[in-house]
Write an enzyme that holds these catalytic residues in place. Sequence first.
Site, mmCIF file in Angstrom:
data_model
loop_
_atom_site.group_PDB
_atom_site.id
_atom_site.type_symbol
_atom_site.label_atom_id
_atom_site.label_comp_id
_atom_site.label_asym_id
_atom_site.label_seq_id
_atom_site.Cartn_x
_atom_site.Cartn_y
_atom_site.Cartn_z
ATOM 1 N N ASN A 297 35.699 37.221 47.891
ATOM 2 C CA ASN A 297 34.691 36.487 47.105
ATOM 3 C C ASN A 297 33.338 37.195 47.103
ATOM 4 O O ASN A 297 32.292 36.569 47.036
ATOM 5 C CB ASN A 297 34.530 35.035 47.597
ATOM 6 C CG ASN A 297 33.774 34.112 46.622
ATOM 7 O OD1 ASN A 297 33.108 33.160 47.049
ATOM 8 N ND2 ASN A 297 33.851 34.375 45.337
ATOM 9 N N ASP B 18 41.155 45.982 43.307
ATOM 10 C CA ASP B 18 40.022 45.581 44.148
ATOM 11 C C ASP B 18 39.032 46.741 44.274
ATOM 12 O O ASP B 18 39.336 47.745 44.916
ATOM 13 C CB ASP B 18 40.543 45.172 45.525
ATOM 14 C CG ASP B 18 39.468 44.480 46.341
ATOM 15 O OD1 ASP B 18 38.267 44.669 46.029
ATOM 16 O OD2 ASP B 18 39.825 43.744 47.272
ATOM 17 N N CYS C 297 33.393 40.563 45.343
ATOM 18 C CA CYS C 297 33.497 41.553 44.260
ATOM 19 C C CYS C 297 34.087 40.932 42.986
ATOM 20 O O CYS C 297 33.353 40.626 42.042
ATOM 21 C CB CYS C 297 34.343 42.762 44.686
ATOM 22 S SG CYS C 297 33.559 43.808 45.942
ATOM 23 N N ARG C 298 35.407 40.757 42.957
ATOM 24 C CA ARG C 298 36.069 40.391 41.703
ATOM 25 C C ARG C 298 35.778 38.964 41.246
ATOM 26 O O ARG C 298 35.401 38.743 40.085
ATOM 27 C CB ARG C 298 37.589 40.602 41.828
ATOM 28 C CG ARG C 298 37.978 42.061 41.974
ATOM 29 C CD ARG C 298 39.409 42.211 42.447
ATOM 30 N NE ARG C 298 39.594 41.686 43.800
ATOM 31 C CZ ARG C 298 40.770 41.539 44.412
ATOM 32 N NH1 ARG C 298 41.866 41.872 43.781
ATOM 33 N NH2 ARG C 298 40.823 41.069 45.638
ATOM 34 N N SER C 299 35.984 37.981 42.129
ATOM 35 C CA SER C 299 35.853 36.603 41.635
ATOM 36 C C SER C 299 34.412 36.189 41.322
ATOM 37 O O SER C 299 34.205 35.474 40.337
ATOM 38 C CB SER C 299 36.546 35.595 42.563
ATOM 39 O OG SER C 299 35.968 35.546 43.834
ATOM 40 N N CYS D 64 39.580 35.504 44.626
ATOM 41 C CA CYS D 64 40.007 36.834 45.076
ATOM 42 C C CYS D 64 40.095 36.808 46.603
ATOM 43 O O CYS D 64 40.188 35.723 47.196
ATOM 44 C CB CYS D 64 39.062 37.932 44.558
ATOM 45 S SG CYS D 64 37.354 37.823 45.141
#
Length: 137
Positions: free
Chosen positions: A12, A121, A14-16, A9
Amino acid sequence: MTHRILFVCLGNICRSPTAEAVTRAKAQARGLDLIIDSAGTGDWHIGKPPYGPMQAAAKAKGYDLTSLRARQVSGADFGSFDLIVVMDDDNAAALSAIGPTDRVRRFTDYAPEAGLAYVPDPYYTRDFDGTLALIET
Ligand code: 4NP
């Protein structure tokens, strides 16, 4: 065989890292021997743990993100992973500048029922529970 998966993401935090932890837990539960990691295209959060509100949302569903630390994706990752899964097209564009696109896929391609072309995001939407639910899907 695909057994080394990198989630990417922007930050690095939050999402990934959430995708990393969720996929690791699900792989473990199924007895799959996968190498799973995550990285960001940006460098702002290198060395930092996942974002607090993201960690809290994940913890509420049983995922422990505390030991993860942000790192920036590099060209070397294209040799280390069979599959690189991006959260949005900006991530894909950033990756295309540092390596071949043949092993890069969109995360949402694996969740067609969500009807989304990217993982929103939560750093901006603030919908951490929604992000987690989409990643679990
Ligand atoms: P992520 O979210 O890409 O899901 O980790 C972000 C976190 C931080 C920033 C951007 C995106 N930031 O600009 O600091």
